[in-house]
Every structure is written in structure tokens, then in C-alpha cells.
Design an enzyme around this catalytic site. Structure first.
Site, PDB file in Angstrom:
ATOM      1  N   CYS B  48       0.869  -1.121   0.177  1.00  0.00           N
ATOM      2  CA  CYS B  48       0.136  -0.089  -0.005  1.00  0.00           C
ATOM      3  C   CYS B  48       0.929   1.214  -0.059  1.00  0.00           C
ATOM      4  CB  CYS B  48      -0.875   0.155   1.189  1.00  0.00           C
ATOM      5  SG  CYS B  48      -1.951  -1.445   1.177  1.00  0.00           S
ATOM      6  N   CYS B 129      -4.308   0.231  -2.979  1.00  0.00           N
ATOM      7  CA  CYS B 129      -4.578   0.462  -1.474  1.00  0.00           C
ATOM      8  C   CYS B 129      -3.803   1.664  -0.835  1.00  0.00           C
ATOM      9  CB  CYS B 129      -4.363  -0.968  -0.481  1.00  0.00           C
ATOM     10  SG  CYS B 129      -2.836  -1.434  -0.657  1.00  0.00           S
TER      11      CYS B 129
END
Lengths: 288, 223
Positions: B48, B129
Site C-alpha cells: 500500500c 490500497c
């Protein structure tokens, strides 16, 4: 690549790029030309030359490349060498290209190689190892397979389903175009009809291999002979078809007629030409 | 293998699942669905806040991720890395994999290679993400191009449950007049899920080149 100088009375360009014109102009002539003499020495020599002098950081097994090439050609009958027959040879010649410096051309042979050679900012297919090795050469096998190359005559395009020379250039062109990224430049000839032709190597193989994920922008440059005729341009003639295809595929494009740098190159080849005299004058005045 | 997260993968298995997608089929008749098993076979956790999308900036974005470790494009993931630059196809009635004689990229829609990239792009976007970046080209008329993979496939797969923000990094050269006010970027903003935060920053090509050439500099100031 073109045919050897003996054919140049007819002003034409790349043998493989100009299928249609070749059929009209050279019918009968190619049958008298056989495999280029000393083909093996030339190809292997060029390979070493490229590796040592042109691209010194590279390393290729020139003898192996020749072997794979020879196998592809002589094991089949002269009109039956398909693109996939050259597979092992192409695998022996992997080359990473400066993908954002590629220059495509159609029917502008002489100019393009002076331009690319002098500026070194671009790479044409003939600047890659594959193009460098096979440029201007002719080859074919003998009618009886596994008898080596035929030095007496090679088949005419029109009679050949899988012409050995065409198949090699087709795969080389496809690889070249598929590797392109960023900005791509195409140089087309404004002094002829059908400067952009769907049957030329550029119009079929190369254009269809350009990957819209990798290529952002296509710069089309249309250049006519200094003295004319002025047949086509960005707004007149077949170039519109090219632009259509590019737009449909999501490429950004620009088109320029009369690029100054290219015109100066034309003047280098013909400084006495009327339009070049203005340049000559301004250069002379610099001494004052 | 250079990324530790990928060690759980079995290369032989990946190869056979991959082949199943196109073997014995007409290479112009391979839909994106054919690659679903392949996507599911390759396991790699997304990192992420490092995911980098791109559109019409192929060369610079990959130069950047190759030299600097701060961001990852699809082509830097295991699956993307394996397939990058490759051509493949099958043929009806044959169980061979070919790498020459395949249809050209623009020859057909359900193209064996194109379908792979379309599905892989969608999956990469679905997995996006944290804070996500996208490098767009400020030197072309429409940096956010409707026909691009980014616009037509990736943007609408962004999941606000996983993703927090999208930062557009608009790369320009000195003579460009494009800015973050570009109309196509307004279109992008409108298409983006309302829960996602949107940022835009203008960066010159030379600035990116500087970041590329200094491996010790922090990535933050790059944009």
C-alpha cells in the site's frame, strides 16, 4: 534496404516496403538477381562490425546467428520461407532498443539514412543489429532443398507466397515497431501518390504493431523533394488515412509539412537547388 | 527473484496455468476471462501507498521504478514483470505456444496478449490500497485520455474500501502550458469515486530525471 545500385534508374525505395511499386517496376528484373555474392562473409562481418564498432557494449554469437539464418533459408524451397522459420534466428539476436528514439519511414530511403546517420538522435530499423546485417541484401534457397543458396536467381515477389527476404523483414519490422515507446517519428514522401500505403511495410506491419500502451505520440513528417512535385501533404492525400487510423487507436499525433531540419538535409545533398540558395546566402553572411 | 513477497509462488505452476489461457485457441479469440485463473494463481500482496499507475508515460515511469525503489507499477509486480515485453499466442488444433506469427497488437480485440494486460490492469487497480499515484503526460492534449487503459479500465476499479487517495503526477517539459487545471483532469476527478481524495501536482521531466539519477535522495520530494 533496397536493391543494389543497378536498379536505381527507377526512383524507388525499400524493396520490401513498396510491394505495389516493386510489382510494377521490377517485374522480370528480380528473377535475374540471385543471392548476393559473398553473403555469408558480409552478414557475419557486419555482425562483428556492429558488435565491435557500432554498439560496443553488446555481445552476439555471429557464427550462430548465421547458422540459424542459413538453416531457415536453405531447408525450405525458395518460395516457402515463413516468418516462423526465422524464429530461432531472431531469438539469437535479442536487442534492447532506445525505445523512445525510433524513426519509421516509407518511401524516403535516402533522406532517412542521411538524417539518422548524421543526427544520431534516432534509430531506424537499419540501425538495429538485424537491419544492419541484412540491409540491401538478397537471398533465397535452391529449388532442391538443402543445396544451399541460389546465386543465379531468386524468385519474383509476385510469384512468391513466403518470400525468404520479405519474411525476415516482416518479422524484423514487427519487432522494431512493437518495441517503440514514447515519441515515434514517421517520415513520408510528399512527392508521390499514396505516401501512406496500407500495403507498405510501414502501413501494414509497423503501424499495426505500435502499442498504444507504450507509444504516446506519433510525429508525422511529410517531406517533398525540394524541386517538387508537391503531391501530398498533411492535409492532402493519403496522410489523412494514416491520421484516421492513429486517432481510432487512441494515439496522439502531430503532422508537419516542410520540417526545417529535414529541408536543410535535402539542401546538403543539393546545395545549388533554388530553395537552398537562401540558406547558402545566410551562411555566407555570417563571416561579416 | 528480487521481491521477497513473491517467494511463495511456483514458477512451473504459473507457466501451466498461463498456457491454459490461450493454448489451442484462435489467438484473436482469447477473452480477458481466460486469464482469471492465472491472476488467482500468482500470489503477491500489494504494498500500500506505493502503487503507481501511468498513462502515456511508459518510458519515464518505468525508468523511474527501475532505478528507484519507492513505487511499483503493474510491470514491477511479479506477474507484470514476467509478461512485460513478451508476445505469445496459440493456434487452433495445436498445443504449441508460439512467439512469432502472432496477430499484431492492433489486429483484433480478443487478442491473447491484449486480454492479459486488460485483466492484469483491472486486478492491479482493484488491489490498489492506501495512497495511490498516477503519472500522466502533460505534453499531450489530453493527459487523461478516455481510450487509455487507465481511463477505461483502471479508474473505475479503484475501491474506496482499500484506497484512500489518488495523486496525479503531471509530467511536463519546459515549454508545456498544461497545468492541474486541464479539462481532462476535471473529467478524471468527476469519474473518481467520491470517497477518494484527489490531488494533483505538476512536475517537470528534468526534475524526475534528477530523482532517477540520485538513488540516495528520498522519494518524497520527487513530487
Amino acid at each position: 534496404m533496397t536493391l543494389p545500385k543497378s536498379f536505381s534508374p527507377i526512383k524507388m525505395s525499400h524493396m520490401c516496403r513498396c510491394f505495389v511499386i516493386v510489382l510494377f517496376c521490377l517485374d522480370g528484373l528480380i528473377a535475374e538477381m540471385g543471392t548476393t555474392p559473398n553473403l555469408k562473409h558480409i552478414v557475419i562481418g557486419r555482425c562483428y562490425s556492429y558488435m565491435t564498432l557500432v554498439s560496443p557494449n553488446s555481445s552476439y554469437d555471429c557464427e550462430n546467428i548465421w547458422r540459424e539464418f542459413e538453416q531457415a533459408v536453405v531447408r525450405k524451397s525458395p518460395c516457402n520461407v515463413k516468418v516462423k522459420d526465422y524464429g530461432p534466428m531472431f531469438r539469437a539476436v535479442p536487442q534492447t532498443l532506445p525505445c523512445d528514439k525510433l524513426l519509421f519511414w516509407s518511401k524516403t530511403r535516402e533522406l532517412i539514412h542521411n538524417y539518422a546517420g548524421a543526427t544520431r538522435r534516432f534509430w531506424t530499423l537499419e540501425d538495429t543489429l538485424m537491419g544492419y546485417m541484412f540491409n540491401d541484401l538478397i537471398w533465397c534457397g535452391q529449388k532442391e532443398k538443402d543445396r544451399g543458396f541460389d546465386y543465379n536467381s531468386c524468385p519474383e515477389w509476385s510469384t512468391c507466397v513466403n518470400h525468404p527476404v520479405y519474411s525476415l523483414w516482416r518479422q524484423a519490422s514487427e519487432n522494431f515497431a512493437a518495441a517503440a515507446c514514447g515519441n515515434v517519428t514517421v517520415l513520408l514522401n510528399g512527392s508521390i501518390d499514396n505516401a501512406f500505403h496500407r500495403k507498405s511495410m510501414f502501413g501494414s506491419v509497423e503501424l499495426d504493431s505500435l502499442n498504444p500502451r507504450m507509444v504516446d505520440h506519433v510525429n508525422i513528417k511529410v517531406l517533398a523533394n525540394l524541386e517538387g512535385p508537391f503531391v501530398e501533404s498533411c492535409s492532402q492525400g493519403s496522410i489523412a488515412d494514416l491520421i484516421n487510423v492513429l486517432e481510432k487507436r487512441g494515439f496522439h499525433w502531430t503532422c508537419t509539412d516542410s520540417d526545417l531540419t529535414l529541408m536543410i538535409f535535402q539542401c546538403i545533398q543539393n546545395p545549388q537547388q533554388f530553395s537552398c540558395l537562401t540558406y547558402a546566402k545566410s551562411l555566407q553572411h555570417r563571416d561579416l | 527473484m528480487n521481491k521477497p513477497a513473491s517467494r511463495a509462488n511456483d514458477c512451473q505452476e504459473i507457466w501451466s496455468v498461463f498456457e491454459q489461457a490461450f493454448l489451442g485457441k484462435n489467438p484473436c479469440n482469447v477473452s480477458t476471462d481466460a486469464y482469471v485463473s492465472l491472476i488467482n494463481t500468482v500470489t503477491q500482496d500489494p504494498v500500500c501507498n506505493t502503487m503507481l499507475f501511468w498513462s502515456k508515460t511508459w518510458h519515464i515511469v518505468h525508468e523511474f521504478t527501475k532505478k528507484r525503489n519507492c513505487f511499483q507499477t503493474l510491470e514491477d509486480t511479479l506477474l507484470g514483470y514476467i509478461m512485460d515485453g513478451l508476445t505469445w499466442c496459440g493456434k487452433e488444433g495445436s498445443n504449441e505456444t508460439f512467439t512469432t506469427g502472432c496477430p499484431l497488437w492492433n489486429d483484433c480485440d480478443n487478442h491473447a496478449v491484449k486480454s492479459f494486460w486488460y485483466l492484469a490492469s483491472a486486478a492491479f487497480a482493484e488491489d490498489a490500497c492506501g495512497d495511490v499515484s498516477a503519472m500522466l503526460n502533460g505534453s499531450i492534449a489530453t493527459p487523461f485520455t478516455p481510450s487509455s487503459v487507465f481511463a477505461s479500465i483502471e479508474v473505475n476499479k479503484f475501491n474506496p474500501n482499500k484506497m484512500k487517495s489518488l495523486t496525479v503526477v503531471l509530467v511536463t517539459s519546459e515549454d508545456d502550458s498544461t497545468s492541474c487545471d486541464d479539462p481532462s483532469l476535471k473529467t478524471l476527478q468527476a469519474e473518481l469515486h467520491s470517497e477518494l481524495k484527489y490531488n494533483c501536482t505538476l512536475v517537470t521531466m528534468s526534475h524526475i530525471q534528477e530523482c532517477i539519477s540520485d538513488p540516495d535522495a528520498a522519494c518524497g520530494p520527487c513530487w
